[in-house]
Write an enzyme that holds these catalytic residues in place. Structure first.
Site, short mmCIF file in Angstrom:
data_model
loop_
_atom_site.label_atom_id
_atom_site.label_comp_id
_atom_site.label_asym_id
_atom_site.label_seq_id
_atom_site.Cartn_x
_atom_site.Cartn_y
_atom_site.Cartn_z
NE ARG A 157 -1.79 -1.93 3.34
CZ ARG A 157 -2.05 -2.19 4.61
NH1 ARG A 157 -3.21 -1.85 5.12
NH2 ARG A 157 -1.16 -2.78 5.39
CE LYS A 178 8.60 -15.28 14.03
NZ LYS A 178 8.67 -13.86 13.65
CD GLU A 216 22.28 -12.61 14.65
OE1 GLU A 216 21.53 -13.23 15.42
OE2 GLU A 216 23.47 -12.91 14.46
N GLY A 232 15.25 -11.38 17.63
CA GLY A 232 15.37 -9.96 17.30
C GLY A 232 16.78 -9.46 17.22
CB ILE A 262 19.66 -11.53 20.99
CG1 ILE A 262 18.63 -10.88 21.91
CG2 ILE A 262 20.76 -12.22 21.77
CD1 ILE A 262 17.89 -11.88 22.78
N GLY A 306 -0.22 -4.14 24.01
CA GLY A 306 0.44 -4.34 22.72
C GLY A 306 1.51 -5.42 22.74
CD GLU A 335 0.53 -10.23 16.15
OE1 GLU A 335 -0.34 -10.28 15.27
OE2 GLU A 335 1.74 -10.40 15.94
CE LYS A 376 11.23 -15.76 16.96
NZ LYS A 376 10.50 -14.97 17.97
#
Lengths: 436, 436
Positions: B51, B110, B134, B139, B141, B192, B195, B210
Site C-alpha cells: 500500500r 523465521k 540474524e 530480534g 540479540i 500491545g 496480538e 525459531k
C-alpha cells in the site's frame, strides 16, 4: 566424514600452556568438523614453547615442539598463527613477524592489544592479513564479533562489563557471606580463582586492558590501557557491601565505556572501578567467576552476553571460532573487517566523566547536620537524589545518593565533607551505575 | 566524513512495516558509518510495498516505493535485497528471484526459514550469494552469528531459548502477580505485547520456528518447524506457577534443542513447551518481553545471549549488521559461511526425548497412597527424585519430581495415575529443565 580437496592450511601455535594445550586438543578432536566448516584441513606444523620437556595436558606431538619461536614464525610457509603466550614481548615481535611472513593471526593477548593494538592492526593491514582476538576479552563469550559485526549497523552508547572473574568471585562472596575482602581473597587463592600475586586482577589492570579493547571497538576510536581510569577492589569493605545491600544493590567491578558529549563533539569515557548496581539489573545476577558484558545501543537497545570469562577450554573455544573464520578468509584470499578507528573521539579524563556517588557519613547526631551536608553538595553544584538518616547518638549516619555530576565535583564534595567537624568518618564512598 | 571511491552497492527493500521503516531510517541516519564499515556506499534503489499510500514511520522517499516486488527483484542490477515481508509467499519466490538475479539477501523471515530453509540455502549456494538471517531469531540479540561463527570450533550440546517475548511477558506476570493465564493475556493485548489473535505466540508456533532454525545451526542438521514438538502456554494455570514457586522455580516457555545419543548415533531433539527452571538459572531472571538464548557447548561451557526479542528498531539493528557483512562480501566477491548440514543427525520423536516431570496429585489422605504412587512410577521404569506430601484430608497432595526418563514413559505414568481411584486429580504436570 568431510574431507576437502584443497590443500591443508598450515598453522603454528605460540605457547602451549592451559589455553594452548586445549587448542591442540580441540584441533585434534574436532578435525573433521573444522575441515567441514573451514573448507580445508588445518594442519598444525609447529608449537613454540619455552620448556619442551614439560608435561602437558593434551598429547602435543613431541616432534612439533620447538623453542625457536622466531624461526617458526619466520619460515614463510605458514597460513595461520595462534598466539597464546601473553604479555608484551616476545608476543608482539612474533605476531609482527608472522604477519610480515604472510600468516593471519589469532591472539588472546589482551595486554598487548590494549597497549599497542594500533601497531598490530597497522601491520595486519599492510600485510593484507587478519588479526582476530575474540579470546582477549571475556574468554569464551562472543563479544568482539557481535560488536564488530552484528552491531555494525547500529550505534553503541555504553558498554558495562564484568570482565574479570577473580574480582567478581570475591565481590560475590563478600555479598553472600558478609565477609571482608582479605578473608575472601585468601579463599579465592586457595580455590585457584586468584593468583598468588593477585594485583593484576584485584587492582583492575586486567579489566582496564579489556575496557580499552571494548571502548576502541564500540566507538571506533583508539583507546589504550593508559587512557582507562582504574580503581581496584582492595579498598572495598564489608561495610560498602552492606551499604549496597541496604540500597537493594550489589557491588561489582565494572569496565565502563561510554559515548558522551565532550567539549569538542562526541567523546569516550573508559574506566574501571567498583560500583553499586541495582539487584534488578541483569549484571547483578552474574555470580562467581562468570563474566558478562552489557551493551546499550541506539537501535538494538539493551543486550547482554554472559559466560565463563577465563579457563583453558573456554578460551580455546573462542580461539578456534576465530581460527575457522580466519582460515576461510585465507582460502578466499580476503580479510575480515579490520580495525575501525575512523571516529577517533576524544577520551575524557575521569574528572570530566559524569557519574553518581553513594556516600555514607558518620555524623554528629544534632539538628542542622543534614542541612550542612546538603549545603556541601550544593556548593560543588552536585544535586542530591536521596538522603537517609540512620541510627542515633554515636551511631548516627547519613547516606546520600547524588544525581549525576562530574566525578571531579563529586570527589571534591567528599573531600570537603571529610574536613567538616560534624563528620566523624566517611564510611563508604562508591559510584552508582546501572541506570540511564 | 568517510567516503568511498568504490561504486555504491544497490539495495532493494521488500516490505516497509515496523521493521522496514526502521531499516530505512538507520540507512539514512548512519549512512556515513555504514559506508566506513562496508567500504562502499549502500544506495537504496527501491522499496516494495503493498500500500504505497500508507503513512510510514520514517520518511521513505515516495519515488522509491513500488507495488511491483517481482519487477524490483528481477531488475538485475541489485547487489543486496532485504526481505522483511514475512510469511511463506510471496517472500520465498521473491528471495529466490533476487538470488537468481545476483543479489545477496538478508531476511528476518523465521517462518520461511523454518519451513523451507533448505530451498533458500541451495539457491544461495547455486547463485554464489549470501543469505543472512540474524533478525529471524530473538530480534536484536546476536545469536545466529555466534552459533555459526564464534562457536565454529566448538561442539554445541544444548540450546535453551526464551525466544518469544509475548509468552515470556505473560508467564512473568503470572509469576509476579499470581494471576491466571486469561487475565494476563488480556493485559498483554491491551499493552500491545500480544496480538488480537495470539495463537502464533501463545501456542508456541513462533518459538517452534525459531527452535528449528537454532537446532539446524547448532547441530549442522536440517530441522524444520514440522520436526519440532510443540506445546503452548494456554494450559499453564496459576496453580502450575504456584507449584513452580514452591520448588523455587519459574515457568518459562522454552525452545529446547539438544544433541543426544540416538539409536543410530548422535540425534537431535527439538521441542517447545513450558517448563519449570530453577530461579538460580540465568534464564529465570529474563523478565517481561525480553528474550535470551542459553547455549551449552563442550569447550566454551555455558553462554547466554540476552536482549529485546522483537520490535522494529532492534530487529532493524540485526538486519543492518547482516547487511554490512553481506555488502563487504559482495565487494570482495566472496560468500560468508553457508548452510552447514553435514552432520544430518536423526531428529528424535518427543516420546524418545529424555526429560523430567513435576507432577502434583490430589490424593486420598491415607496410609499406602505414597507407596502406590511410587509403584506406578516404578512400573513405567521412571525413577523418582523427590516426593513431598502436603495438606491433609480433602487437601492432601503429593508432589513428585522424577529423574530423567523418556517423555513416553513419563506421559504414560501420568495417564496411569489419572486412572487410579486414590488420585482425585492431577493438578499440575510440567516438565523440568535447567540442570544437566
Amino acid at each position: 566424514m568431510n574431507t576437502s580437496s584443497r590443500k591443508p592450511l598450515r598453522l603454528a601455535l605460540l605457547g602451549c600452556g592451559s589455553v594452548g594445550s586445549q587448542v591442540v586438543r580441540l584441533l585434534r578432536e574436532q578435525a573433521d568438523d573444522l575441515t567441514a566448516r573451514t573448507g580445508a584441513e588445518i594442519e598444525l606444523v609447529g608449537v613454540a614453547v619455552r620448556r619442551p620437556d614439560l608435561q602437558r595436558d593434551a598429547e602435543v606431538p613431541r616432534e612439533l615442539l620447538t623453542t625457536d619461536a622466531v624461526g617458526l614464525v619466520s619460515r614463510g610457509d605458514l597460513d595461520l598463527v595462534v598466539e597464546v603466550i601473553g604479555g608484551i614481548e616476545p608476543a608482539r615481535s612474533l605476531i609482527l613477524t608472522a604477519l610480515e611472513n604472510g600468516a593471519s593471526v589469532v591472539t588472546a593477548n589482551k595486554a598487548l592489544l590494549a597497549e599497542d593494538g594500533s601497531t598490530l592492526f597497522a601491520a595486519a593491514e599492510k600485510a593484507n592479513r587478519d588479526l582476530y582476538y575474540e579470546a582477549a576479552v571475556a574468554g569464551a563469550i562472543p563479544i568482539i564479533r557481535p560488536l564488530r559485526e552484528s552491531l555494525a549497523g547500529d550505534r553503541v552508547r555504553r558498554v558495562l562489563g564484568i570482565v574479570n572473574g577473580t574480582t567478581n568471585f570475591i565481590l560475590d562472596k563478600m555479598d553472600t557471606l558478609g565477609s571482608g575482602f582479605a578473608e575472601v581473597l585468601e579463599e579465592a587463592q586457595a580455590l585457584g580463582y586468584a593468583e598468588a600475586d593477585p594485583t593484576a586482577d584485584v587492582e583492575g589492570y586486567d579489566a582496564a586492558a579489556k575496557a580499552a579493547i571494548l571502548a576502541s571497538l564500540a566507538f571506533h576510536t583508539r583507546v589504550t590501557a593508559a587512557d582507562v581510569y582504574r580503581e581496584g577492589i582492595s579498598e572495598v569493605s564489608a561495610s560498602d557491601v552492606a551499604s549496597a545491600r541496604d540500597m537493594d544493590s550489589v557491588v561489582k567491578l565494572l569496565a565502563i565505556c561510554e559515548l558522551r558529549d565532550g567539549p569538542n563533539g562526541p567523546a569516550v569515557s573508559a574506566r574501571v572501578h567498583p560500583a553499586m548496581i541495582p539487584r534488578s539489573h541483569p549484571l547483578a545476577s552474574v555470580r562467581g567467576a562468570y563474566n558478562a558484558v552489557f551493551v546499550e545501543s541506539e537501535a538494538a537497545g539493551q543486550l547482554m552476553f554472559y559466560g565463563p570469562g577465563a579457563g583453558g577450554s573456554p578460551t580455546a573455544s573462542a580461539v578456534l571460532g576465530d581460527l575457522v573464520t580466519v582460515a576461510r578468509n585465507r582460502l578466499n584470499d580476503v580479510r575480515g573487517p579490520g580495525e575501525s578507528a575512523y571516529a577517533q573521539c576524544e577520551v575524557l579524563p575521569m574528572g570530566d566523566t559524569l557519574t553518581r556517588y553513594h556516600v555514607a557519613l558518620d555524623v554528629d547526631d544534632r539538628t542542622g547536620v543534614l542541612a550542612a551536608v546538603a549545603q556541601a553538595f550544593a556548593e560543588h553544584g552536585v544535586s542530591i537524589q536521596t538522603v537517609r538518616q540512620e541510627g542515633h547518638g554515636d551511631d548516627a549516619q547519613l547516606v546520600v545518593v547524588s544525581h549525576r555530576a562530574t566525578d571531579a565535583a563529586l570527589s571534591a564534595t567528599v573531600e570537603d565533607l571529610r574536613a567538616r567537624d560534624f563528620v566523624h568518618d566517611v564510611s563508604s564512598v562508591m559510584r552508582v551505575e546501572g541506570d540511564s
